[in-house]
Design a protein around this motif. Structure first.
Motif, PDB file in Angstrom:
ATOM      1  N   GLY A 190      35.021 -21.242 -12.322  1.00 23.82           N
ATOM      2  CA  GLY A 190      34.577 -22.585 -11.985  1.00 23.82           C
ATOM      3  C   GLY A 190      33.402 -23.024 -12.832  1.00 23.82           C
ATOM      4  O   GLY A 190      32.741 -22.214 -13.484  1.00 23.82           O
ATOM      5  N   SER A 215      37.812 -31.686 -12.878  1.00 26.84           N
ATOM      6  CA  SER A 215      38.243 -31.097 -11.610  1.00 26.84           C
ATOM      7  C   SER A 215      39.761 -31.089 -11.421  1.00 26.84           C
ATOM      8  O   SER A 215      40.273 -30.343 -10.589  1.00 26.84           O
ATOM      9  N   ASN A 219      38.380 -25.574 -11.543  1.00 20.26           N
ATOM     10  CA  ASN A 219      37.557 -25.629 -10.336  1.00 20.26           C
ATOM     11  C   ASN A 219      36.132 -26.052 -10.685  1.00 20.26           C
ATOM     12  O   ASN A 219      35.506 -25.498 -11.580  1.00 20.26           O
ATOM     13  N   HIS A 264      37.484 -17.386  -3.364  1.00 19.58           N
ATOM     14  CA  HIS A 264      38.407 -17.431  -4.506  1.00 19.58           C
ATOM     15  C   HIS A 264      39.203 -16.175  -4.704  1.00 19.58           C
ATOM     16  O   HIS A 264      40.323 -16.193  -5.158  1.00 19.58           O
TER      17      HIS A 264
END
Ligand code: ADP
Ligand code: MG
Length: 266
Positions: A190, A215, A219, A264
């Protein structure tokens, strides 16, 4: 190596310096340790900032470091993954990094499999840890390529104080190349906005822009790390934000990041 267990290897990377990579490594690593995880932090920056931040002020004086371990692999010598590992009182292990990494990066040029030397080291270390976190240097050179080739995912801290979009594209392109050529399983953990000054509209604009641009494909962590003098002070203290300023906004944010990262992995 089939002894991989469930270890997750996360490279914290951005070729721009001063975006919060090292501070994020410290607080991510120690935050995960506080959740009961076994964590190894690897300092892959010749400046040794991670090593210094964890309270070892003279990394260049150390006899054994990441450079030593990688040199052993290059020379086909046996490596003991416990050799040279330091322990921090808040429950993480660290493999220090120092100036010798600069020399090593140059020596790598003539080496067979030069992109995967660190991966070999980490493949031996995986069975001992739940998480291995690599603090990358501010470049996209051979050491960072080694980190990306070793990792399961990349966490990208982005400082919310200037327009970060251009540098990010270059990084994402490099990650894509490493994924195609060296590490097909590599994922982007991310984008983490750091040093967010919520008093300014400018910071909000940057958050929005990053979110809108990325996005849909990558992530972007819901949590943003706030600008915090306390967070900036931890490096000199040799401790994490949880120890130094447990009730502050930065500790709160890093705790939320840990939750997202653990989630995650499920
Ligand atoms: P990098 O590893 O990407 O070069 P650092 O983690 O060393 O970045 O952070 C750069 C500088 O910003 C350091 O002086 C650090 O103490 C400071 N810093 C990091 N995170 C924060 C934050 N959330 N708020 C304020 N200062 C921060
Ligand atoms: Mg750093």
């Amino acid at each position: 190596m089939d002894s991989e267990k469930n270890c997750r290897v996360i490279a914290v990377a951005n070729q721009k310096g001063g975006v919060g990579k090292t501070v994020t490594c410290v607080n991510l690593g120690i935050g995960l340790a506080r959740e009961g995880k076994k964590v190894l932090l690897i300092d892959a920056d010749p400046q040794g900032s991670l090593t210094i931040s964890l309270g070892f002020p003279e990394p260049d004086q150390m006899e054994y470091s990441l450079a030593t371990a990688m040199m052993k692999i290059i020379n086909d010598e046996m490596v003991d993954v416990q050799h040279g590992i330091l322990h921090h009182e808040e429950g993480v292990d660290i493999l220090p990094g120092n100036i010798e990494l600069s020399g090593l990066e140059i020596s790598l040029i003539g080496v067979i499999s030069r992109e995967t030397i660190l991966r070999e080291f980490i493949s031996y270390a995986r069975e001992r840890y739940d998480y291995i976190i690599i603090d990358c240097m501010p470049s996209l050179g051979m050491l960072t390529i080694n980190a990306l080739a070793s990792a399961d995912s990349v966490l990208i801290p982005v400082q919310a104080a200037y327009l970060p979009v251009k540098g990010l594209q270059q990084l994402i392109k490099t990650i894509g190349r490493v994924k195609r050529q060296l590490n097909p399983e590599l994922k982007i953990e991310g984008i983490l906005l750091t040093m967010v000054d919520n008093r300014t509209n400018y910071a909000k604009d940057i958050s929005m822009q990053v979110y809108e641009a990325y996005s849909s494909s990558i992530n972007v962590f819901a949590v943003e790390i706030p600008l915090s003098v306390r967070a900036a002070e931890i490096s000199a203290e040799g401790s994490s934000i949880y120890e130094y300023d447990p009730k502050g906004k930065a500790a709160f944010a890093y705790t939320a990041l840990i939750k997202e990262v653990i989630h995650h992995g499920r």
